[in-house]
Design an enzyme around this catalytic site. Sequence first.
Site, PDB file in Angstrom:
ATOM      1  N   ALA A 123     -45.651 -15.183   6.201  1.00  5.96           N
ATOM      2  CA  ALA A 123     -46.131 -16.194   7.146  1.00  5.96           C
ATOM      3  C   ALA A 123     -46.023 -15.621   8.543  1.00  5.96           C
ATOM      4  CB  ALA A 123     -45.324 -17.486   7.029  1.00  5.96           C
ATOM      5  N   GLY A 125     -45.107 -17.041  12.747  1.00  2.00           N
ATOM      6  CA  GLY A 125     -44.621 -18.137  13.571  1.00  2.00           C
ATOM      7  C   GLY A 125     -44.707 -17.786  15.029  1.00  2.00           C
ATOM      8  N   GLY A 126     -43.980 -18.524  15.845  1.00  4.66           N
ATOM      9  CA  GLY A 126     -44.107 -18.339  17.279  1.00  4.66           C
ATOM     10  C   GLY A 126     -43.558 -17.015  17.771  1.00  4.66           C
ATOM     11  N   LEU A 127     -42.587 -16.431  17.078  1.00  2.00           N
ATOM     12  CA  LEU A 127     -41.975 -15.196  17.553  1.00  2.00           C
ATOM     13  C   LEU A 127     -42.313 -13.968  16.728  1.00  2.00           C
ATOM     14  CD1 LEU A 127     -38.384 -16.289  18.610  1.00  2.00           C
ATOM     15  CD2 LEU A 127     -40.345 -15.813  20.051  1.00  2.00           C
ATOM     16  N   LYS A 150     -38.290 -10.011   9.614  1.00  2.00           N
ATOM     17  CA  LYS A 150     -39.021 -10.696  10.664  1.00  2.00           C
ATOM     18  C   LYS A 150     -39.181  -9.747  11.835  1.00  2.00           C
ATOM     19  CE  LYS A 150     -39.019 -14.555  13.823  1.00  2.00           C
ATOM     20  NZ  LYS A 150     -38.277 -15.686  14.415  1.00  2.00           N
ATOM     21  N   ASP A 254     -35.363 -24.791  18.671  1.00  2.00           N
ATOM     22  CA  ASP A 254     -36.704 -24.984  18.126  1.00  2.00           C
ATOM     23  C   ASP A 254     -36.669 -25.631  16.744  1.00  2.00           C
ATOM     24  OD1 ASP A 254     -39.492 -24.855  18.199  1.00  2.00           O
ATOM     25  OD2 ASP A 254     -39.556 -22.881  17.267  1.00  2.00           O
TER      26      ASP A 254
END
Length: 716
Positions: A123, A125-127, A150, A254
């Site tokens: 996936a 995400g924002g970072l 990540k 978050d």
Amino acid sequence: MGPVPLASVASTPVSARGGSVRTGSRGSGRSRGATRGGLGAGLIELPRVPLRDPASAVMAEPTVAESRRYCVACDKPVGRGRDGTPGRAEGFCPHCGTPFSFLPRLGRGDVVDDRYEVLGALAYGGLGWIYLARDRNVSDTVSDRWVVLKGLINTSDPDAMAAAVTERRYLVEIDHPSIVKIHDFVQHPDPKTGVPVGYIVMEYVGGQSLRDMLVSRRAATGERALPLPEVIAYGVEILPALGYLHDRNLLFCDFKPDNVIHAEEQLKLIDLGAVRQVDDDVSAVYGTPGYQAPEVAEVGPSVAADLYTVGRTLAVLSFDFRGFASTYADRLPDRSEVPLLGREESYDRLLRRATHLDPDRRFQSAAEMSEQLLGVLREVLSAADGVPRPAVSRQFTPERRAFGTGAGEVGLTAIARRLDPAEVAAALPLPQVDILDPGAGFLTTLTATAPGELIAQLRNAPVRSVEVALRLVRARIDGGDLAGADADLDRLYADDPFDWRIDWHRGLAALAANRPGDARVAFDAVYDQLPGEPAIRLALAAAVESTGDPELAERLYDRVWRTDHGFISAAFGLARLQLAEGGRVAALRVLDQVPESSSHHIAAQVAAVRANLPADGLPAGAGELLAASDRLQRLGLDVERQARLTVEMLEAALAWVTAGHTLPPDARVLGHGPHEKGLRLGLERAYRTLAQLAADPPTRIALVDRANAVRPRTLT
């Protein structure tokens, strides 16, 4: 970590970073930790979410939707298509020239740090991108150890790179069962530039995010929300994880449905890229529009801001919250717009406190919010199925005595049909003494019981503290010095306007002064602060009833009684209001629920006997009179109370019969014939019994006279 879905709105850095970072500026009264069970809070059974095969979680074509492509420097759209031509996933921002890339850096078969073999992208995400990998150092021919890597969406973004370093610095040592475990931090050369890129190695959690569950439910049933008890249970379960971080001076920043995974019977916080220390006023602050507290852009994150995101998440999961990131970005819809909030007032108040625009009026700790959320869960479940779910309150004592029980007290005087506010003030629960208060020990040494003596001891207390001051307020209320109590409360309010105990005592003082309207305002304010406490709903119900609002009072009494059968006053209040509306059957049902173990069980049965008698315009038929007779005969009262209640019932039955009504010829009322003669004979006997028990001659003579007057006429 499992399939981590694209957030509905991406995490974005907050523009203002230089403000002071807040951890919550005050305590609301006192914060005490919440007790809790396992997943589902030990109260409900949540659906088990099966683990997903890691290989099936990998994205077939990892791409970033064009609608989510923004420049990391100027926050303007980049990589957008035009006239049917797809936008570029890599390039330079046309506004400021900053390079951008939304392509994953790793592909299947890549090996990171000579250890982690990449299977593919999970996936984004924002970072950063999230990859599934196999740990070669642990995996064997029998099983694989799957981990998550990540990285960064754009390696040229210094804020994103700093956030990755932050993860490594603060999170590797975190060990909590509801927080994804960070195993390692490694580097791997960028395949295009050769510049080393940092990757966080995390535990793989193969369940579904709460957002995934919401989307799946919408697709399967058309419903745009999860069941409320499940949502609340999720909140109760995950708040201790946030509290764990807060206790270590870390802020999550978050929180949202995307960042909570439900796997089998476990919940986990994931995607810790936005976590920061509470005193960090330099790093970029990441958050998600619609979830992030509005003050964060100006003053930075805080514990209260973290809890704001939890409140927003609960709202998004529990009702169709369209426009939560736009129209309602910094507020909740009115109750009139959301049926759920109209039905579940305690839940509505909890959400509104959690998401208050003023951080000082929000919950100030995860334990405090979890405790109140658990109380709301008990209420919601009990209201749904009628099964009480009592719990020992950490904030309140039990009620000191039951109030409004006149219908269950045996005597010859008329039964009071209205509450006495002063009686209520003397009976309501009290706030538990804070054992950390400097004066708590002194309070245990008090020996005086008379208000005047107690006031003298408290005024000469060797230590001055809030608890001592509140005890003095109660002594003044008990002694009738209401002006002095109000003055003391004003001084306490000046020191701490957020302490809910001040409003509670204002409510008690107002009731003692027969000002139920003022008491209603005060208790309503406490309800806003502690929406999970049934003691508050009981106090508010009594004040509301005394102001002449029986409909709302009945709803409040009902919620209290359904939740906890220890609040006897709620049962009598509910039955009293139901009878006033003609709801005899409903009132009897409530009175019969008072448990036999309760010291008020007999009083409830006496009230049930009276509820079947014709009174105050409430008609009764033969069935009700005979039911009252049977109930009274089963009670097993002492001789005097039995005789007094017999008089009361036979007088009502006699009046009913002489008014032209009839009972079945074979019926018996307390063993007496169903006609006027039989009822008069029974009354005569009951009066003579009372005369024999009378303590003074005048009373004995009066009762004998009544017996003579009521006995049936004879020819001899």
